[in-house]
Motif scaffolding. Structure first.
Motif, short mmCIF file in Angstrom:
data_model
loop_
_atom_site.label_atom_id
_atom_site.label_comp_id
_atom_site.label_asym_id
_atom_site.label_seq_id
_atom_site.Cartn_x
_atom_site.Cartn_y
_atom_site.Cartn_z
N UNK A 39 5.15 12.09 10.00
CA UNK A 39 4.89 13.52 9.77
C UNK A 39 4.73 13.80 8.28
N UNK A 40 5.48 13.08 7.42
CA UNK A 40 5.34 13.26 5.98
C UNK A 40 3.97 12.78 5.51
N UNK A 41 3.46 11.73 6.13
CA UNK A 41 2.11 11.26 5.78
C UNK A 41 1.06 12.31 6.11
N UNK A 42 1.23 13.00 7.24
CA UNK A 42 0.28 14.05 7.61
C UNK A 42 0.37 15.23 6.65
N UNK A 67 -5.78 7.42 0.50
CA UNK A 67 -6.51 6.31 1.11
C UNK A 67 -5.55 5.15 1.43
N UNK A 68 -4.61 4.90 0.53
CA UNK A 68 -3.69 3.77 0.72
C UNK A 68 -2.77 3.96 1.92
N UNK A 69 -2.30 5.20 2.14
CA UNK A 69 -1.35 5.39 3.25
C UNK A 69 -2.02 5.38 4.62
N UNK A 70 -3.35 5.33 4.65
CA UNK A 70 -4.04 5.25 5.94
C UNK A 70 -4.72 3.90 6.15
N UNK A 71 -4.43 2.92 5.29
CA UNK A 71 -4.96 1.58 5.50
C UNK A 71 -4.17 0.87 6.60
N UNK A 72 -4.70 -0.28 7.04
CA UNK A 72 -4.09 -1.00 8.17
C UNK A 72 -2.64 -1.42 7.92
N UNK A 73 -2.29 -2.02 6.76
CA UNK A 73 -0.87 -2.37 6.55
C UNK A 73 0.06 -1.16 6.63
N UNK A 74 -0.41 -0.02 6.11
CA UNK A 74 0.41 1.19 6.19
C UNK A 74 0.55 1.65 7.64
N UNK A 75 -0.53 1.60 8.40
CA UNK A 75 -0.46 2.00 9.81
C UNK A 75 0.51 1.13 10.60
N UNK A 76 0.49 -0.18 10.35
CA UNK A 76 1.42 -1.08 11.04
C UNK A 76 2.86 -0.77 10.66
N UNK A 77 3.09 -0.42 9.40
CA UNK A 77 4.46 -0.10 8.96
C UNK A 77 4.96 1.17 9.64
N UNK A 78 4.14 2.20 9.69
CA UNK A 78 4.55 3.45 10.33
C UNK A 78 4.76 3.24 11.84
N UNK A 79 3.93 2.40 12.46
CA UNK A 79 4.09 2.13 13.89
C UNK A 79 5.40 1.37 14.15
N UNK A 80 5.76 0.44 13.26
CA UNK A 80 7.01 -0.31 13.43
C UNK A 80 8.23 0.61 13.28
N UNK A 81 8.17 1.53 12.33
CA UNK A 81 9.28 2.48 12.16
C UNK A 81 9.40 3.39 13.36
N UNK A 82 8.27 3.83 13.89
CA UNK A 82 8.30 4.70 15.09
C UNK A 82 8.85 3.94 16.29
N UNK A 138 0.82 -1.21 0.00
CA UNK A 138 0.00 0.00 0.00
C UNK A 138 0.86 1.26 0.00
N UNK A 139 1.97 1.24 0.74
CA UNK A 139 2.85 2.41 0.80
C UNK A 139 3.58 2.59 -0.53
N UNK A 140 4.04 1.50 -1.12
CA UNK A 140 4.75 1.61 -2.40
C UNK A 140 3.83 2.13 -3.52
N UNK A 141 2.61 1.63 -3.56
CA UNK A 141 1.67 2.10 -4.58
C UNK A 141 1.35 3.58 -4.36
N UNK A 142 1.15 3.97 -3.11
CA UNK A 142 0.87 5.37 -2.81
C UNK A 142 2.04 6.26 -3.23
N UNK A 143 3.27 5.79 -3.01
CA UNK A 143 4.44 6.57 -3.41
C UNK A 143 4.43 6.84 -4.91
N UNK A 144 4.21 5.82 -5.70
CA UNK A 144 4.22 6.01 -7.15
C UNK A 144 3.02 6.82 -7.63
N UNK A 145 1.90 6.72 -6.92
CA UNK A 145 0.77 7.57 -7.29
C UNK A 145 1.08 9.04 -7.03
N UNK A 146 1.79 9.33 -5.96
CA UNK A 146 2.19 10.71 -5.72
C UNK A 146 3.20 11.19 -6.77
N UNK A 147 4.07 10.30 -7.23
CA UNK A 147 4.99 10.66 -8.32
C UNK A 147 4.21 10.94 -9.60
#
Length: 221
Positions: free
Chosen positions: A164-167, A199-214, A77-86
């Motif tokens: 913070x970048x997601x926000x 929408x993709x960066x706020x789904x559950x897999x994305x939330x778990x990834x950001x929580x793990x990095x934090x 979900x994060x990778x797809x969102x990244x390329x969509x922003x590009x």
């Protein structure tokens, strides 16, 4: 004539029953018990088992394990969102180019509008038209640079797990609604791409990834 026996006169020992009782035998001596051997200290490294390692308790007040948290690759979900922003940034460039290319065709319409304006009396209509075109081109270039560079920059940090970048991207996606009508529909495509990415960066897999990095960046005890 016999002399009576005196108490101090020794008498010969006779057999039992010959006149005086036989004294009881002396008790046998009791052998002392052997002393218990003193315990000897075991040699270094022998005899005693090694102490088990202490368990990993969470750091005080943080609730985070003392061992580092492994952070894997970003989820899909994060990778797809990244390329969509590009893609959204690229569409912003296309929208700006279309706007600059069509700015000359709108010059005549701007001149006609200025001529019909009551405030145009005694003023140079050509100068007013050039000023309006210069403002439109400058605004387009600034918007082009802003959306192209800023979207890619914050999308890069977002992919690395910066919450913070997601926000910030959430706020920028809301602001991109202003470009919906730009570039003859290209602005709408840009807005649609960024909304899907949001929408993709706020789904559950994305939330778990950001929580793990934090959690991996939290201080250890």
């Amino acid at each position: 004539m016999t002399t009576p026996d005196d108490e101090s006169t020794p008498r010969p020992a006779g057999p039992a029953g010959a006149g005086e009782p036989t004294p009881p035998p002396a008790p046998e001596p009791i052998a002392p018990e052997p002393a218990a051997p003193e315990p000897t200290a075991p040699a270094a490294g022998q005899g005693l088992p090694s102490a088990p390692p202490p368990p990993d308790y969470p750091a005080a007040g943080t609730g985070v394990p003392a061992t580092p948290v492994a952070v894997g690759e970003p989820p899909r979900t994060v990778n797809i969102a990244f390329w969509l922003y590009v893609v959204g940034a690229a569409l912003s460039v296309v929208s700006g180019i279309i706007t600059i290319a069509t700015i000359g065709s709108t010059r005549d319409a701007a001149l006609e509008q200025i001529r019909n304006s009551p405030q145009a009396n005694g003023q140079n209509i050509q100068s007013l038209a050039d000023a309006a075109i210069a403002f439109a081109v400058g605004f387009t270039v600034v918007t082009l640079i802003f959306w192209a560079v800023v979207f890619v920059l914050f999308a890069f940090f977002m992919r690395r797990g910066a919450n913070w970048a997601r926000i910030v991207l959430t706020v920028l996606t809301a602001l991109s609604l202003l470009n919906v009508l730009a570039g003859y529909g290209v602005g709408f495509l840009q807005f649609a791409a960024t909304v899907v990415a949001l929408v993709l960066i706020w789904l559950r897999p994305s939330n778990e990834y950001f929580a793990a990095v934090r959690a991996s960046k939290a201080p250890r005890a």
